[in-house]
Write an enzyme that holds these catalytic residues in place. Structure first.
Site, PDB file in Angstrom:
ATOM      1  CG  ASP A  82      -0.203  -0.141   2.535  1.00 55.98           C
ATOM      2  OD1 ASP A  82       0.759  -0.935   2.602  1.00 55.98           O
ATOM      3  OD2 ASP A  82      -0.578   0.544   3.502  1.00 55.98           O
ATOM      4  CD  GLU A 144       4.239   0.224   6.830  1.00 58.79           C
ATOM      5  OE1 GLU A 144       5.088   0.526   7.689  1.00 58.79           O
ATOM      6  OE2 GLU A 144       3.830   1.035   5.967  1.00 58.79           O
TER       7      GLU A 144
END
Length: 384
Positions: A82, A144
């Site tokens: 991400d 994350e």
């Protein structure tokens, strides 16, 4: 028969152009499944066994575990899929298009940390699983940048992945074996509003928060005096008063006030113990002033991380880079991989100064040494 994944630049371009924002704001949050589908296709073509694992409770979020070879106690090369949200108007280049200018690749996530996946596949190009004495695993996680839900799901499942791990976060190709933990907490006081002309008509939460702030600043000094780790450039815990809001009008006694704080913990410090000490100080003010109070995390704490200096992966990364292992103040997924029984180093080609910034870039000159490093680790932990 395996078929090689695309050329390195093609992989980089595809990763950058596949949006995968994670955010605590649902309006900005996106699924990472399309990006994981790319990695799954490429790793399958390279002969890896591929598993796409749903992150329980988070629809559209998945982890990828791709393994080449058989056995246990191998090498895990890990990263998050991400990126943070972005404002395209602040970029000089299209953030979702790989652009090469003046010896740099520009694009959202190119440094933090999509490029790492392409570099792992490039370093592993041509490997045959039958030739490996220990497996090579590519791990790609979800979320994350928001709540680390992907890494937390792996810990909850108790999934063993390997013995040695490297997370390709941007460290300027310098190995990191320690980092601080991260806590973001909401402190809320609730009093009683009333007309500002008569203080007896209310109980000011804003004035109560003023006293809380004094107590927190005194506690911050206690933390500084009581905890020290010489490996860190800032060798003590930190406490930042980041955001405050209370009341709604100057002629009205403030009935509610909230303070948001950031705490950075040293290895060996427990988030639970720190939160209990924090709550004790807020509660003391609440009792003295007759205010209701709450202390609540904005997200589940990221624990501190520490991998032993003598761990094989630490020594290998120091030798291959020529730099001693360091400590940093930002958080990563390292403590979660450590909980899964892996000695973990954080080491990647980007720079943290580029992370979360418009015009994020990766210098092309970082690519050859990163490939040399990854091939050296694969040779040491999987081939020899």
């Amino acid at each position: 028969m395996s078929v090689d994944p695309p050329r390195l630049e093609q992989m980089l371009g595809a990763l950058v152009s596949t949006a995968s924002v994670s955010c605590v704001d649902p309006a900005l949050d996106q699924s990472n499944r399309p990006l994981v589908a790319l990695l799954a296709e490429w790793t399958e073509r390279a002969g890896f066994r591929v598993e796409v694992l749903d992150v329980p409770g988070h629809p559209g979020k998945v982890n990828l575990v791709a393994t080449l070879g058989a056995g246990t106690d191998g090498l895990v090369l890990a990263g998050h899929t991400d990126t943070v949200p972005f404002d395209a108007s602040r970029w000089s280049h299209d953030p979702l298009r790989l652009t090469e200018v003046d010896g740099r690749y520009y694009g959202l996530g190119i440094a933090d940390m999509k490029a790492f996946f392409a570099l792992v596949l490039e370093a592993a190009r041509g490997l045959d699983g039958a030739d490996l004495r220990a497996p090579l695993t590519l791990l790609a996680t979800a979320d994350e940048e928001s709540a680390m839900n992907g890494a937390r799901a792996l810990v909850a499942a108790g999934r063993r992945l390997g013995r040695h791990a490297l997370i390709g976060e941007p460290t300027g190709l310098r190995p990191v074996r320690l980092h601080k933990g991260v806590m973001n907490e909401s402190l809320r006081l609730i009093g009683r509003s009333g007309h500002a002309s008569d203080p007896a008509l209310g109980n000011s939460a804003l004035e109560g928060m003023h006293e809380v702030i004094g107590a927190l600043l005194a506690w911050r000094e206690e933390l500084r005096q009581g905890h020290h780790h010489p490996a860190f450039a800032i060798p003590t815990p930190t406490l930042n008063l980041g955001h405050i809001h209370g009341g709604d009008n100057p002629n009205r006694i403030c009935g509610e006030c909230e303070l948001l704080i950031d705490l950075r913990l040293l290895p060996g410090m427990s988030a639970e113990a720190v939160r209990a000490a924090l709550a004790e100080r807020v509660a003391g003010v609440g009792r003295r002033r007759g205010l209701e109070w709450t202390v609540a995390p904005l997200f589940e704490a990221i624990p501190p991380a520490e991998t032993a200096a003598e761990a094989a992966i630490v020594r290998a990364c120091e030798r291959l880079t020529g730099h001693p292992a360091e400590a940093v103040n930002f958080g990563t997924e390292a403590p979660f991989l450590n909980q899964l029984g892996m000695d973990t180093v954080v080491l990647g080609p980007g720079d943290i100064a580029q992370a979360h910034q418009p015009d994020e870039f990766l210098a092309l000159e970082r690519i050859p040494p990163t490939l040399t490093l990854l091939r050296g680790l694969i040779r040491e932990f999987c081939l020899n």
